[in-house]
Design a protein around this motif. Structure first.
Motif, PDB file in Angstrom:
ATOM      1  N   VAL A 100      19.760 -15.602   8.106  1.00 40.72           N
ATOM      2  CA  VAL A 100      19.290 -15.742   9.489  1.00 40.72           C
ATOM      3  C   VAL A 100      19.908 -16.988  10.076  1.00 40.72           C
ATOM      4  CG1 VAL A 100      17.286 -15.858  11.016  1.00 40.72           C
ATOM      5  CG2 VAL A 100      17.080 -14.733   8.781  1.00 40.72           C
ATOM      6  N   THR A 101      20.775 -16.801  11.068  1.00 40.14           N
ATOM      7  CA  THR A 101      21.456 -17.923  11.701  1.00 40.14           C
ATOM      8  C   THR A 101      21.026 -17.998  13.159  1.00 40.14           C
ATOM      9  OG1 THR A 101      23.358 -17.534  10.260  1.00 40.14           O
ATOM     10  CG2 THR A 101      23.696 -19.010  12.130  1.00 40.14           C
ATOM     11  N   ALA A 146      13.797 -23.999  10.404  1.00 41.95           N
ATOM     12  CA  ALA A 146      15.166 -23.900   9.892  1.00 41.95           C
ATOM     13  C   ALA A 146      16.180 -23.695  11.008  1.00 41.95           C
ATOM     14  CB  ALA A 146      15.255 -22.742   8.905  1.00 41.95           C
ATOM     15  N   ASP A 147      17.375 -24.259  10.814  1.00 42.47           N
ATOM     16  CA  ASP A 147      18.511 -23.898  11.664  1.00 42.47           C
ATOM     17  C   ASP A 147      19.144 -22.611  11.140  1.00 42.47           C
ATOM     18  OD1 ASP A 147      18.413 -26.182  13.400  1.00 42.47           O
ATOM     19  OD2 ASP A 147      19.211 -27.370  11.741  1.00 42.47           O
ATOM     20  N   THR A 148      19.301 -22.551   9.830  1.00 44.27           N
ATOM     21  CA  THR A 148      19.763 -21.349   9.147  1.00 44.27           C
ATOM     22  C   THR A 148      18.840 -21.103   7.970  1.00 44.27           C
ATOM     23  OG1 THR A 148      22.083 -21.688   9.742  1.00 44.27           O
ATOM     24  CG2 THR A 148      21.649 -20.285   7.845  1.00 44.27           C
ATOM     25  N   ALA A 149      18.487 -19.847   7.749  1.00 46.78           N
ATOM     26  CA  ALA A 149      17.613 -19.509   6.630  1.00 46.78           C
ATOM     27  C   ALA A 149      18.279 -18.471   5.747  1.00 46.78           C
ATOM     28  CB  ALA A 149      16.272 -18.984   7.141  1.00 46.78           C
ATOM     29  N   VAL A 150      18.101 -18.651   4.457  1.00 44.28           N
ATOM     30  CA  VAL A 150      18.513 -17.668   3.466  1.00 44.28           C
ATOM     31  C   VAL A 150      17.238 -17.175   2.802  1.00 44.28           C
ATOM     32  CG1 VAL A 150      19.768 -17.273   1.324  1.00 44.28           C
ATOM     33  CG2 VAL A 150      20.722 -18.795   3.058  1.00 44.28           C
ATOM     34  N   ILE A 151      16.945 -15.902   2.962  1.00 48.40           N
ATOM     35  CA  ILE A 151      15.736 -15.331   2.372  1.00 48.40           C
ATOM     36  C   ILE A 151      16.134 -14.597   1.098  1.00 48.40           C
ATOM     37  CG2 ILE A 151      13.726 -13.869   2.731  1.00 48.40           C
ATOM     38  CD1 ILE A 151      14.088 -14.248   5.734  1.00 48.40           C
ATOM     39  N   MET A 152      15.649 -15.121  -0.028  1.00 48.16           N
ATOM     40  CA  MET A 152      15.973 -14.572  -1.340  1.00 48.16           C
ATOM     41  C   MET A 152      14.848 -13.656  -1.815  1.00 48.16           C
ATOM     42  SD  MET A 152      18.777 -16.551  -2.144  1.00 48.16           S
ATOM     43  CE  MET A 152      18.875 -16.449  -3.926  1.00 48.16           C
ATOM     44  N   LYS A 153      15.125 -12.936  -2.905  1.00 48.80           N
ATOM     45  CA  LYS A 153      14.108 -12.109  -3.573  1.00 48.80           C
ATOM     46  C   LYS A 153      13.484 -11.134  -2.578  1.00 48.80           C
ATOM     47  CE  LYS A 153      13.029 -15.974  -6.671  1.00 48.80           C
ATOM     48  NZ  LYS A 153      11.966 -16.808  -7.277  1.00 48.80           N
ATOM     49  N   LEU A 176      27.098 -20.899   7.170  1.00 49.31           N
ATOM     50  CA  LEU A 176      25.690 -21.226   6.958  1.00 49.31           C
ATOM     51  C   LEU A 176      25.223 -22.402   7.810  1.00 49.31           C
ATOM     52  CD1 LEU A 176      25.321 -20.763   3.088  1.00 49.31           C
ATOM     53  CD2 LEU A 176      24.434 -19.288   4.894  1.00 49.31           C
ATOM     54  N   VAL A 177      25.891 -23.541   7.704  1.00 49.53           N
ATOM     55  CA  VAL A 177      25.483 -24.723   8.457  1.00 49.53           C
ATOM     56  C   VAL A 177      26.703 -25.540   8.856  1.00 49.53           C
ATOM     57  CG1 VAL A 177      23.123 -25.068   7.619  1.00 49.53           C
ATOM     58  CG2 VAL A 177      25.024 -25.814   6.211  1.00 49.53           C
ATOM     59  N   ALA A 178      26.554 -26.318   9.906  1.00 47.78           N
ATOM     60  CA  ALA A 178      27.603 -27.231  10.366  1.00 47.78           C
ATOM     61  C   ALA A 178      26.957 -28.525  10.848  1.00 47.78           C
ATOM     62  CB  ALA A 178      28.407 -26.594  11.495  1.00 47.78           C
ATOM     63  N   ARG A 179      27.724 -29.605  10.755  1.00 47.51           N
ATOM     64  CA  ARG A 179      27.296 -30.926  11.229  1.00 47.51           C
ATOM     65  C   ARG A 179      25.915 -31.289  10.679  1.00 47.51           C
ATOM     66  NH1 ARG A 179      28.769 -31.768  17.399  1.00 47.51           N
ATOM     67  NH2 ARG A 179      28.593 -33.933  16.687  1.00 47.51           N
ATOM     68  N   ASN A 180      24.907 -31.442  11.546  1.00 49.05           N
ATOM     69  CA  ASN A 180      23.596 -31.912  11.092  1.00 49.05           C
ATOM     70  C   ASN A 180      22.560 -30.790  10.979  1.00 49.05           C
ATOM     71  OD1 ASN A 180      24.446 -34.622  10.969  1.00 49.05           O
ATOM     72  ND2 ASN A 180      24.080 -34.891  13.160  1.00 49.05           N
ATOM     73  N   GLU A 181      23.026 -29.554  10.940  1.00 48.76           N
ATOM     74  CA  GLU A 181      22.096 -28.438  10.816  1.00 48.76           C
ATOM     75  C   GLU A 181      21.439 -28.423   9.435  1.00 48.76           C
ATOM     76  OE1 GLU A 181      24.299 -25.278  13.836  1.00 48.76           O
ATOM     77  OE2 GLU A 181      24.644 -25.158  11.672  1.00 48.76           O
ATOM     78  N   MET A 182      20.261 -27.842   9.376  1.00 46.53           N
ATOM     79  CA  MET A 182      19.514 -27.751   8.120  1.00 46.53           C
ATOM     80  C   MET A 182      19.528 -26.318   7.596  1.00 46.53           C
ATOM     81  SD  MET A 182      16.158 -30.166   8.663  1.00 46.53           S
ATOM     82  CE  MET A 182      15.519 -29.129   9.996  1.00 46.53           C
ATOM     83  N   LEU A 183      19.730 -26.196   6.305  1.00 44.14           N
ATOM     84  CA  LEU A 183      19.677 -24.907   5.627  1.00 44.14           C
ATOM     85  C   LEU A 183      18.370 -24.816   4.851  1.00 44.14           C
ATOM     86  CD1 LEU A 183      20.985 -22.250   4.572  1.00 44.14           C
ATOM     87  CD2 LEU A 183      21.966 -23.625   2.716  1.00 44.14           C
ATOM     88  N   THR A 184      17.645 -23.730   5.027  1.00 45.10           N
ATOM     89  CA  THR A 184      16.380 -23.515   4.334  1.00 45.10           C
ATOM     90  C   THR A 184      16.472 -22.261   3.485  1.00 45.10           C
ATOM     91  OG1 THR A 184      15.162 -24.523   6.173  1.00 45.10           O
ATOM     92  CG2 THR A 184      13.891 -23.192   4.629  1.00 45.10           C
TER      93      THR A 184
END
Length: 233
Positions: free
Chosen positions: A225-226, A166-173, A140-148
């Motif tokens: 989404v990465t 976002a650096d990485t996004a998780v789309i729910m629902k 999902l994320v590494a170092r200083n990446e942001m997860l949304t």
């Protein structure tokens, strides 16, 4: 002396992903509460079934799955009253919650109704988000990446804005919103970096490129989404 309410996270579906603490509390429960579909099955109970004592009293919380909030709020009001009666009588209550109780978890609605009157302990669980990342083999994320984390029902403009930040996004629902989400991802040039997953860790699990995702998607589905990741092979 009043009992204690335990909000127990069950993880995403695979019973082997129950924590040791969750398993211990469920096996020792005298009263077990759990959400269920109206006149239907309960995924939460199914996950924990092997650990629920045969003589435990069960409080079934039938939550209507409708866009309107009032029917679900009424269901939680009724459940809170029944749980409160058990707690006031000195009984501990173990409330089962899919995933994690405080990550889009149903338990938070009972917590809001009961925590000011009774002792409550929340037992975290493996989230569907981290389970999907593991099953897709996508960090999902590494170092200083942001997860949304983005709710799928948002309007297209809000989805696009959140994805850009976002650096990485998780789309729910995802569910019935899949076509809209796919449209936004394509417009943002992110479709190739998107992985669709449904029913992660369950026997019916599927992981697919976004282009092959079913529309509408089932309720238990999400999209990872990465940015900068290798395209799905």
């Amino acid at each position: 002396m009043s009992g204690t309410l335990y909000g127990v996270g069950l993880g995403p579906g695979d019973p082997e992903l129950l924590t040791l603490k969750a398993d211990r509390l469920i096996r020792g429960a005298r009263v077990v509460a759990y959400p269920a579909l109206v006149a239907g099955d309960s995924l939460a109970r199914g996950i924990a079934a092997a650990a629920i004592p045969e003589d435990a009293r069960e409080i079934r919380i039938e939550v209507p799955m409708t866009p309107a909030r009032a029917p679900a709020q009424a269901a939680y009001d009724a459940a809170a009253a029944e749980i409160a009666a058990a707690l006031a009588a000195g009984e501990d209550v173990v409330c089962l919650c899919e995933g994690d109780p405080f990550f889009y978890g149903s338990f938070m609605y009972l917590h809001a109704r009961l925590a000011d009157r009774f002792a409550v302990e929340v037992v975290p669980g493996v989230t569907s988000m981290t389970a999907c990342a593991a099953r897709a083999a996508r960090p999902l994320v590494a170092r200083n990446e942001m997860l949304t984390v983005i709710p799928g029902p948002l309007p297209e403009s809000a989805l696009a804005e959140a994805l850009r930040a976002a650096d990485t996004a998780v789309i729910m629902k995802v569910g019935r919103h899949l076509a809209k989400i796919r449209r936004v991802l394509e417009a943002e040039g992110l479709a190739a970096q998107a992985v669709y997953l449904e029913r992660a860790t369950l026997p019916a699990e599927r992981a697919l490129p976004l282009t092959e995702a079913p529309d509408p998607a089932p309720y238990f589905s999400m999209i990872l989404v990465t940015k900068g990741a290798d395209p799905w092979l």
